[in-house]
Enzyme design. Structure first.
Site, short mmCIF file in Angstrom:
data_model
loop_
_atom_site.label_atom_id
_atom_site.label_comp_id
_atom_site.label_asym_id
_atom_site.label_seq_id
_atom_site.Cartn_x
_atom_site.Cartn_y
_atom_site.Cartn_z
N HIS B 57 65.97 16.38 31.39
CA HIS B 57 64.97 16.87 30.05
C HIS B 57 65.97 17.45 28.65
CE1 HIS B 57 61.06 18.19 31.86
NE2 HIS B 57 61.37 17.56 32.21
N GLU B 59 67.20 19.29 27.06
CA GLU B 59 68.46 20.66 27.24
C GLU B 59 69.87 20.25 27.95
OE1 GLU B 59 65.03 20.58 27.41
OE2 GLU B 59 64.23 22.41 26.57
N SER B 82 60.02 23.43 22.88
CA SER B 82 59.56 24.64 23.66
C SER B 82 60.12 24.41 25.02
CB SER B 82 58.51 25.60 23.89
OG SER B 82 59.06 26.75 23.86
N CYS B 84 60.86 23.90 29.24
CA CYS B 84 59.85 24.33 30.37
C CYS B 84 61.07 24.90 30.92
CB CYS B 84 59.78 22.80 31.12
SG CYS B 84 61.34 22.44 32.51
N CYS B 87 64.51 23.86 31.91
CA CYS B 87 65.42 24.02 30.92
C CYS B 87 65.16 25.20 30.76
CB CYS B 87 64.98 23.56 30.07
SG CYS B 87 64.97 21.34 30.89
#
Lengths: 151, 151
Positions: B57, B59, B82, B84, B87
């Site tokens: 992802h 991040e 935002s 998950c 993360c």
């Protein structure tokens, strides 16, 4: 569903952990298995040292190797060490149905977090898994700390 | 500590997300920044499609790029969407001190989870971040679902 041979798959994860140890890395292995067929979908071990990549814990290594999937509900992940918060979060986010843990002695991990998310967790506390991480921690305490998220 | 320019770093994360979108991937970007120096330690975007790798992802892409670190307490991670549970769990495990979120509209994510862990969370709800993911979700709903953990 058919019964997976948890002890045999944990042995497989342990041998991956041992491979990581022999490479000078952190000795944690993971294997993702299809509950219906018993097929190994992906497997690997911690790669912090080998790749200089902090996010490849044993479970993440297995997830990466398995690659893209539409659903993971009917899978089991074997991990030699109880999942850290990254790996527990990953298991929850990707809706892996079942987790088998080799060692909750060196780290309690996040067994309760997983259970509150409705995930089945089996704790084996396998002697080989526990002793390998105990040896590693004694030999390389700084690396253990770094791998577990740093100071 | 010196004040980071949150709007400028979020713009940087957004441009990474846009790059991912233009590659046919999931448009989420991340940037990890040193709070003291303002140095970018690592940055990247979601690589599910590009690498066939579900754990990268936005991040995680930034974390991977930053590589090995002894501590991340004095860092800020910028993410266009935002976090998950994977993360958020990673941010908590690796003790990142501060999170700036571009979009809680397309996913509420785990802002509260992070705050209960003592992490400072700033929500910008940036128009560009929100609109890019809205467009992506409308165009590729199956890919959105897969990226968010599957069915």
């Amino acid at each position: 569903m058919p019964q997976l041979d948890d002890v045999a798959f944990m042995k497989r994860a342990y041998l991956l952990a041992l491979k990581g140890y022999n490479e000078g890395g952190c000795p944690i292995g993971g294997v993702l298995v299809d509950n219906e067929t018993g097929e190994v979908l992906g497997e690997g071990h911690n790669m912090l040292v080998q790749e200089g990549n902090p996010i490849i814990h044993g479970e993440m290594s297995a997830m990466r190797a398995a690659g893209r999937m539409v659903t993971r509900r009917n899978t089991t992940i074997y991990t030699t060490l109880s999942p850290c918060m990254m790996c527990a979060g990953t298991i929850a986010q990707f809706k892996i149905g079942r987790v088998v843990v080799g060692d909750t002695v060196n780290s309690e991990g996040n067994v309760e977090f997983l259970r509150t998310r409705g995930i089945e967790v089996v704790v084996l506390n396998d002697k080989d898994c526990i002793e390998l991480v105990q040896k590693f921690r004694a030999e390389k305490p700084d690396l253990w700390l770094e791998d577990w998220g740093g100071a």
